[in-house]
Scaffold this motif. Structure first.
Motif, PDB file in Angstrom:
ATOM      1  N   HIS A  50       0.555  -1.151  -0.205  1.00 47.26           N
ATOM      2  CA  HIS A  50       0.008  -0.324   0.373  1.00 47.26           C
ATOM      3  C   HIS A  50       1.141   0.777   0.125  1.00 47.26           C
ATOM      4  N   ASP A  51       1.135   2.037  -1.799  1.00 51.94           N
ATOM      5  CA  ASP A  51       1.665   2.786  -1.217  1.00 51.94           C
ATOM      6  C   ASP A  51       0.973   4.324  -0.225  1.00 51.94           C
ATOM      7  N   ALA A  52       1.928   5.190   0.163  1.00 53.70           N
ATOM      8  CA  ALA A  52       1.439   6.404   0.724  1.00 53.70           C
ATOM      9  C   ALA A  52       0.114   6.797  -0.660  1.00 53.70           C
ATOM     10  N   PRO A  53      -0.888   7.544  -0.500  1.00 55.60           N
ATOM     11  CA  PRO A  53      -1.566   8.293  -1.328  1.00 55.60           C
ATOM     12  C   PRO A  53      -1.288   8.987  -0.963  1.00 55.60           C
ATOM     13  N   LEU A  54      -1.408   9.766  -2.848  1.00 57.81           N
ATOM     14  CA  LEU A  54      -0.835  10.313  -3.820  1.00 57.81           C
ATOM     15  C   LEU A  54      -2.180  12.069  -2.877  1.00 57.81           C
ATOM     16  N   PRO A  55      -0.807  13.598  -2.896  1.00 60.36           N
ATOM     17  CA  PRO A  55      -1.555  14.123  -2.408  1.00 60.36           C
ATOM     18  C   PRO A  55      -3.316  14.577  -3.136  1.00 60.36           C
ATOM     19  N   TYR A  56      -4.168  15.302  -2.610  1.00 58.62           N
ATOM     20  CA  TYR A  56      -5.547  15.301  -3.283  1.00 58.62           C
ATOM     21  C   TYR A  56      -6.274  15.999  -2.001  1.00 58.62           C
ATOM     22  N   THR A  57      -6.899  17.072  -2.882  1.00 60.36           N
ATOM     23  CA  THR A  57      -7.554  17.977  -1.790  1.00 60.36           C
ATOM     24  C   THR A  57      -9.232  18.371  -2.794  1.00 60.36           C
ATOM     25  N   TYR A  58     -10.583  17.658  -1.661  1.00 66.51           N
ATOM     26  CA  TYR A  58     -11.868  17.488  -2.208  1.00 66.51           C
ATOM     27  C   TYR A  58     -12.682  18.966  -1.824  1.00 66.51           C
ATOM     28  N   ALA A  59     -13.179  19.218  -3.079  1.00 66.59           N
ATOM     29  CA  ALA A  59     -13.768  20.700  -3.034  1.00 66.59           C
ATOM     30  C   ALA A  59     -15.256  20.779  -3.499  1.00 66.59           C
ATOM     31  N   GLY A  60     -15.810  18.704  -2.958  1.00 67.43           N
ATOM     32  CA  GLY A  60     -17.120  19.620  -3.683  1.00 67.43           C
ATOM     33  C   GLY A  60     -17.883  19.296  -2.407  1.00 67.43           C
ATOM     34  N   GLU A  61     -18.983  19.237  -2.844  1.00 66.84           N
ATOM     35  CA  GLU A  61     -20.042  19.485  -2.005  1.00 66.84           C
ATOM     36  C   GLU A  61     -20.645  18.640  -1.408  1.00 66.84           C
ATOM     37  N   GLY A  62     -21.585  18.552  -0.014  1.00 67.48           N
ATOM     38  CA  GLY A  62     -21.015  17.532   0.935  1.00 67.48           C
ATOM     39  C   GLY A  62     -20.482  18.764   2.459  1.00 67.48           C
ATOM     40  N   GLU A  63     -21.539  17.949   3.675  1.00 65.77           N
ATOM     41  CA  GLU A  63     -20.566  19.095   5.130  1.00 65.77           C
ATOM     42  C   GLU A  63     -20.772  18.190   5.773  1.00 65.77           C
ATOM     43  N   THR A  64     -19.391  18.435   6.858  1.00 65.04           N
ATOM     44  CA  THR A  64     -19.509  17.333   8.033  1.00 65.04           C
ATOM     45  C   THR A  64     -20.266  17.293   9.444  1.00 65.04           C
ATOM     46  N   ILE A  65     -20.934  16.486   9.369  1.00 62.54           N
ATOM     47  CA  ILE A  65     -22.046  15.867  10.106  1.00 62.54           C
ATOM     48  C   ILE A  65     -21.635  15.439  11.615  1.00 62.54           C
ATOM     49  N   GLU A  66     -22.423  15.516  13.022  1.00 62.38           N
ATOM     50  CA  GLU A  66     -22.106  15.145  14.101  1.00 62.38           C
ATOM     51  C   GLU A  66     -23.385  14.344  14.502  1.00 62.38           C
ATOM     52  N   PHE A  67     -22.678  13.193  14.898  1.00 63.29           N
ATOM     53  CA  PHE A  67     -23.903  12.663  15.471  1.00 63.29           C
ATOM     54  C   PHE A  67     -23.788  11.974  16.987  1.00 63.29           C
ATOM     55  N   ASP A 126     -12.466   7.896  14.049  1.00 57.20           N
ATOM     56  CA  ASP A 126     -12.278   9.237  15.278  1.00 57.20           C
ATOM     57  C   ASP A 126     -11.727  10.509  15.105  1.00 57.20           C
ATOM     58  N   GLY A 127     -11.816  11.003  13.631  1.00 56.95           N
ATOM     59  CA  GLY A 127     -10.976  11.795  13.035  1.00 56.95           C
ATOM     60  C   GLY A 127     -10.080  11.721  12.974  1.00 56.95           C
ATOM     61  N   GLN A 128      -9.303  11.160  11.988  1.00 59.51           N
ATOM     62  CA  GLN A 128      -7.236  10.210  12.375  1.00 59.51           C
ATOM     63  C   GLN A 128      -7.318   9.808  10.806  1.00 59.51           C
ATOM     64  N   VAL A 129      -6.474  10.641  10.157  1.00 56.89           N
ATOM     65  CA  VAL A 129      -6.510  10.018   8.911  1.00 56.89           C
ATOM     66  C   VAL A 129      -4.970  10.062   8.537  1.00 56.89           C
ATOM     67  N   ALA A 130      -4.737   8.255   8.312  1.00 57.91           N
ATOM     68  CA  ALA A 130      -2.635   8.375   8.008  1.00 57.91           C
ATOM     69  C   ALA A 130      -2.541   8.751   6.211  1.00 57.91           C
ATOM     70  N   THR A 131      -1.533   9.361   6.187  1.00 58.81           N
ATOM     71  CA  THR A 131      -0.877   9.100   4.890  1.00 58.81           C
ATOM     72  C   THR A 131       0.589   8.538   4.627  1.00 58.81           C
ATOM     73  N   ASP A 132       0.872   7.236   5.430  1.00 60.49           N
ATOM     74  CA  ASP A 132       1.817   6.544   5.290  1.00 60.49           C
ATOM     75  C   ASP A 132       1.263   5.496   5.678  1.00 60.49           C
ATOM     76  N   PRO A 133       1.915   4.338   4.915  1.00 59.86           N
ATOM     77  CA  PRO A 133       1.429   2.743   5.746  1.00 59.86           C
ATOM     78  C   PRO A 133       2.069   2.193   7.143  1.00 59.86           C
ATOM     79  N   ASP A 134       2.794   2.987   7.734  1.00 59.27           N
ATOM     80  CA  ASP A 134       2.943   2.056   8.827  1.00 59.27           C
ATOM     81  C   ASP A 134       1.792   2.783   9.825  1.00 59.27           C
TER      82      ASP A 134
END
Length: 285
Positions: A50-67, A126-134
């Motif tokens: 699993h190579d680390a994902p290439l940089p990418y930024t989403y700028a489309g529709e949608g919103e963050t919700i909390e429940f 819970d809000g954490q995002v990885a940028t490398d396999p480790d």
């Protein structure tokens, strides 16, 4: 005499330890399907694939919700609401990287492909995002089954009592897509799992309220053809329908950031997934 008592004590100690180990092995709760898959994170071949994902930024529709979640906490997710009032929901579940912008992009594509369906990309990290396999491996191994289930149950409550629920996920999320269908009970109307660990408990599979579309890769060393064949047998034993689409590809072939990504196979699998979801949601067109 002293030597005899010393030997007796040693034997008694050994017997006691063996008894304790035996009791532990028979009474320890076996690992769930998702926990079994999480253990792969310690496999260098798995993480190295699993190579680390290439940089990418989403700028489309949608919103963050909390429940609210069923363990008394809260969770956040990414939602794209249908343009019309709808009780149809597709839960999108991320890979081992977490709820990153690639997953938001996938959610947006499903929103486009499935008009009339609310799309919610869940966050089991819970809000954490990885940028490398480790880092990804540590996050995947750190997921507690009870917490993940509480998040999914909270999302089900958020969707409402009349909700029709389908799910889709990849890799780590593929296994949790099937678990979501199980947790949704009578609300479940569809389940798409991409190369995720299947549920092995036939008794649990018997409770499924939907059929399953399983998308797998024949070159996958972990969710391999033998695992898939056993899943088919287990679903047959549970008297549930599963449709298997297997591609001559490797694990994570549908991920654009994976060096073994197959554009053609990924497109074909996505078309199949959309057709399946349209049918199960009973969408027109």
């Amino acid at each position: 005499m002293k030597k005899i008592w010393t030997l007796f004590a040693a034997l008694l100690s050994t017997a006691t330890m063996a008894s304790a180990q035996s009791a532990m092995s028979c009474c320890t709760k076996p690992a769930t399907a998702t926990e079994t898959f999480a253990m792969l994170a310690s496999n260098e071949d798995f993480s190295g694939g699993h190579d680390a994902p290439l940089p990418y930024t989403y700028a489309g529709e949608g919103e963050t919700i909390e429940f609210k979640t069923t363990d008394g906490q809260t969770s956040k997710a990414f939602e794209i609401k249908s343009n019309i009032r709808s009780d149809k929901y597709l839960f999108v579940i991320h890979e081992w990287w977490g709820l990153n912008d690639y997953i938001k992009k996938e959610a947006a594509q499903y929103a486009k492909d499935l008009p009339g369906v609310n799309i919610i990309a869940l966050d089991l990290y819970d809000g954490q995002v990885a940028t490398d396999p480790d880092q990804a491996g540590k996050l995947m191994q750190g997921v507690k089954t009870d917490r993940a289930q509480a998040i999914i149950k909270g999302a089900l409550l958020y969707a409402g009592p009349k909700a029709q629920i389908a799910s889709v996920g990849w890799c780590f999320g593929g296994g949790w897509s099937l678990q979501t269908a199980l947790l949704a009970g009578p609300k479940a109307v569809g389940c798409v799992m991409y190369y995720g660990m299947p549920e092995k408990d036939v008794a649990k599979l018997k409770t499924l309220n939907t059929d399953v579309l399983g998308i797998f890769a024949s070159q996958d060393k972990w969710i391999n053809p033998e695992v898939v064949a056993q899943f088919q047998k287990d679903m047959a034993a549970a008297k549930k329908k599963v449709t298997i689409k297997s591609y001559d590809a490797d694990h994570a072939f549908a991920n654009p950031s994976n060096p073994k990504y197959s554009k053609a196979y990924a497109a074909d699998a996505h078309t199949a997934a959309v057709a399946y979801l349209k049918k199960n949601f009973k969408l027109k067109g």
